[in-house]
Scaffold this motif. Structure first.
Motif, PDB file in Angstrom:
ATOM      1  N   MET A 179     -38.633 -46.346 -19.226  1.00 17.55           N
ATOM      2  CA  MET A 179     -39.383 -46.774 -20.397  1.00 17.55           C
ATOM      3  C   MET A 179     -40.580 -47.605 -19.960  1.00 17.55           C
ATOM      4  N   HIS A 180     -41.676 -47.482 -20.710  1.00 16.94           N
ATOM      5  CA  HIS A 180     -42.804 -48.340 -20.401  1.00 16.94           C
ATOM      6  C   HIS A 180     -43.651 -48.586 -21.637  1.00 16.94           C
ATOM      7  N   LEU A 181     -44.470 -49.633 -21.551  1.00 17.13           N
ATOM      8  CA  LEU A 181     -45.450 -49.958 -22.571  1.00 17.13           C
ATOM      9  C   LEU A 181     -46.818 -49.538 -22.071  1.00 17.13           C
ATOM     10  N   GLN A 182     -47.584 -48.865 -22.927  1.00 16.22           N
ATOM     11  CA  GLN A 182     -48.941 -48.471 -22.589  1.00 16.22           C
ATOM     12  C   GLN A 182     -49.904 -49.361 -23.363  1.00 16.22           C
ATOM     13  N   LEU A 223     -38.768 -43.939 -24.690  1.00 18.37           N
ATOM     14  CA  LEU A 223     -37.626 -44.713 -25.173  1.00 18.37           C
ATOM     15  C   LEU A 223     -36.347 -43.898 -25.025  1.00 18.37           C
ATOM     16  N   THR A 224     -35.241 -44.549 -24.681  1.00 19.92           N
ATOM     17  CA  THR A 224     -33.953 -43.869 -24.609  1.00 19.92           C
ATOM     18  C   THR A 224     -33.506 -43.490 -26.014  1.00 19.92           C
ATOM     19  N   ASP A 225     -32.639 -42.511 -26.113  1.00 19.70           N
ATOM     20  CA  ASP A 225     -32.177 -42.061 -27.436  1.00 19.70           C
ATOM     21  C   ASP A 225     -31.508 -43.175 -28.246  1.00 19.70           C
ATOM     22  N   PRO A 226     -30.625 -44.017 -27.632  1.00 25.48           N
ATOM     23  CA  PRO A 226     -30.012 -45.090 -28.426  1.00 25.48           C
ATOM     24  C   PRO A 226     -31.042 -46.076 -28.974  1.00 25.48           C
ATOM     25  N   VAL A 227     -32.046 -46.421 -28.157  1.00 25.57           N
ATOM     26  CA  VAL A 227     -33.072 -47.358 -28.608  1.00 25.57           C
ATOM     27  C   VAL A 227     -33.911 -46.733 -29.719  1.00 25.57           C
ATOM     28  N   LYS A 228     -34.316 -45.477 -29.528  1.00 23.91           N
ATOM     29  CA  LYS A 228     -35.148 -44.805 -30.527  1.00 23.91           C
ATOM     30  C   LYS A 228     -34.392 -44.637 -31.850  1.00 23.91           C
ATOM     31  N   THR A 229     -33.115 -44.275 -31.782  1.00 26.70           N
ATOM     32  CA  THR A 229     -32.308 -44.119 -32.995  1.00 26.70           C
ATOM     33  C   THR A 229     -32.187 -45.436 -33.745  1.00 26.70           C
ATOM     34  N   PHE A 230     -31.928 -46.517 -33.007  1.00 19.06           N
ATOM     35  CA  PHE A 230     -31.802 -47.837 -33.626  1.00 19.06           C
ATOM     36  C   PHE A 230     -33.113 -48.261 -34.282  1.00 19.06           C
ATOM     37  N   VAL A 270     -41.882 -51.866 -33.771  1.00 17.18           N
ATOM     38  CA  VAL A 270     -42.087 -51.215 -35.060  1.00 17.18           C
ATOM     39  C   VAL A 270     -42.074 -49.701 -34.862  1.00 17.18           C
ATOM     40  N   SER A 271     -41.332 -49.016 -35.705  1.00 14.26           N
ATOM     41  CA  SER A 271     -41.200 -47.569 -35.619  1.00 14.26           C
ATOM     42  C   SER A 271     -42.523 -46.875 -35.929  1.00 14.26           C
ATOM     43  N   ALA A 272     -42.667 -45.656 -35.410  1.00 16.34           N
ATOM     44  CA  ALA A 272     -43.913 -44.902 -35.583  1.00 16.34           C
ATOM     45  C   ALA A 272     -44.271 -44.679 -37.045  1.00 16.34           C
ATOM     46  N   ASP A 273     -43.269 -44.613 -37.926  1.00 13.71           N
ATOM     47  CA  ASP A 273     -43.523 -44.319 -39.345  1.00 13.71           C
ATOM     48  C   ASP A 273     -43.487 -45.571 -40.226  1.00 13.71           C
ATOM     49  N   ASN A 302     -43.739 -51.310 -17.005  1.00 14.74           N
ATOM     50  CA  ASN A 302     -42.395 -50.721 -16.991  1.00 14.74           C
ATOM     51  C   ASN A 302     -41.396 -51.755 -17.504  1.00 14.74           C
ATOM     52  N   VAL A 303     -40.504 -51.320 -18.386  1.00 12.28           N
ATOM     53  CA  VAL A 303     -39.588 -52.263 -19.023  1.00 12.28           C
ATOM     54  C   VAL A 303     -38.182 -51.682 -19.118  1.00 12.28           C
ATOM     55  N   ASP A 304     -37.236 -52.577 -19.314  1.00  9.50           N
ATOM     56  CA  ASP A 304     -35.871 -52.220 -19.684  1.00  9.50           C
ATOM     57  C   ASP A 304     -35.608 -52.833 -21.052  1.00  9.50           C
ATOM     58  N   LEU A 305     -34.930 -52.094 -21.924  1.00  9.65           N
ATOM     59  CA  LEU A 305     -34.599 -52.592 -23.257  1.00  9.65           C
ATOM     60  C   LEU A 305     -33.098 -52.563 -23.452  1.00  9.65           C
ATOM     61  N   GLU A 306     -32.546 -53.695 -23.880  1.00  9.36           N
ATOM     62  CA  GLU A 306     -31.119 -53.811 -24.196  1.00  9.36           C
ATOM     63  C   GLU A 306     -30.985 -54.259 -25.642  1.00  9.36           C
ATOM     64  N   ILE A 307     -30.111 -53.603 -26.389  1.00  7.28           N
ATOM     65  CA  ILE A 307     -29.869 -53.987 -27.781  1.00  7.28           C
ATOM     66  C   ILE A 307     -28.717 -54.990 -27.816  1.00  7.28           C
TER      67      ILE A 307
END
Length: 295
Positions: A1-4, A23-30, A55-58, A105-110
């Motif tokens: 995952m990364h930030l642009q 984004l990983t599927d769990p992060v994107k779904t959440f 913030v989600s794309a929509d 480059n980042v790591d995301l944990e919920i």
């Protein structure tokens, strides 16, 4: 995952923005389900209070920072309540050189419905190399079984600034710890007596706050090396085994992040996001730093 990073050439219209990629599927779904999720930036000390929003794309944020329908088309991090962009905050905490980021480059944990974002590396625009950001687990922990490299670097740094001061501080900590050990414990001594180490700890970069006795015992400021100051709740315990925080927090807006300051560390399953400073372990480290005998 990364930030642009985007809008590098148009700071006058709102400054740089940071879009998520891969984004990983769990992060994107959440994120899709929630619309907007608070983001806690993980610094060299550990996580800071969540002031940013993913913030989600929509979606977009309304004036009260709640998600409403929007059409930006990119998952992103917005500044929210923070004083600067997420990229600038990363630069400040990790003391990176000036320059526009191309990617981070980042790591995301919920955790606790918050995204904990850990920077892992970065590349500046128009520069060829990606640089790695070291990651240290349990950065504020110092026990007989694990001493964080962050702690060791701090003591070496402080001893260079004022030779002998670390040895003096550790000797003073030994004097206090002795009164709490089973073999030498003073009769009727109380847990708050451990606050006698506040002076020595100050010379190691830790300023204990007032002992309030409700919720966490004291909100404390850490200032290691020449990094920005970091505030975190501290719980005072003679033995860390008496710490029962575990899965709950003190206050809706607080992170699951704290430090246990104890004379003896016997807790068997400390939550990963809780650091432990064992005064007895610091005392055992005193021989590595000869004392000047005075401040």
């Amino acid at each position: 995952m990364h930030l642009q990073q985007t809008k590098r050439a148009s700071r006058g219209t709102g400054g740089p923005q940071y879009y998520f990629h891969d984004l990983t599927d769990p992060v994107k779904t959440f994120l899709r389900k929630k619309g907007a999720v608070r983001v806690a930036l993980v610094t060299p000390y550990g996580a800071t209070k969540s002031e940013y929003f993913a913030v989600s794309a929509d979606r977009k944020l309304d004036g009260t920072k709640l998600p409403v329908a929007g059409g930006v088309g990119h998952d992103r991090i917005q500044q929210g309540l923070a004083a600067e962009s997420i990229g600038e905050s990363i630069r400040i905490w990790y003391q990176l050189a000036p320059g526009d980021f191309e990617r981070i480059n980042v790591d995301l944990e919920i955790r606790d419905d918050v995204f904990y974002l850990t920077p892992l590396g970065f590349k500046y625009a128009n520069r060829p190399k990606t640089k790695v950001i070291p990651r240290i687990d349990r950065p504020l922990t110092f026990t007989s079984t694990y001493a964080s490299p962050f702690w060791i670097e701090q003591m070496v740094y402080m001893n260079k600034q004022k030779p002998g001061i670390v040895g003096w501080a550790l000797d003073e900590i030994c004097r206090v710890v002795k009164d709490h050990l089973p073999s030498t414990r003073l009769k009727h001594i109380q847990e708050p007596d451990l606050l006698r180490v506040s002076g020595p700890l100050k010379h190691l970069g830790i300023s204990l706050g007032g002992y309030v006795g409700k919720g966490y015992d004291c909100v404390t400021e850490f200032r290691f090396r020449n990094l920005p100051a970091y505030s975190i709740p501290v719980e005072i315990k003679r033995d860390s085994a008496g710490f029962h925080y575990q899965q709950r927090k003190y206050g809706k807006e607080e992170l699951s992040r704290a430090v246990v300051l104890c004379a003896i560390h016997k807790h068997k399953q400390m939550p990963f996001h809780i650091d432990v400073i064992e005064l007895g372990a610091l005392c055992a480290h005193a021989q590595k730093f000869p004392s000047s005998g005075r401040i």
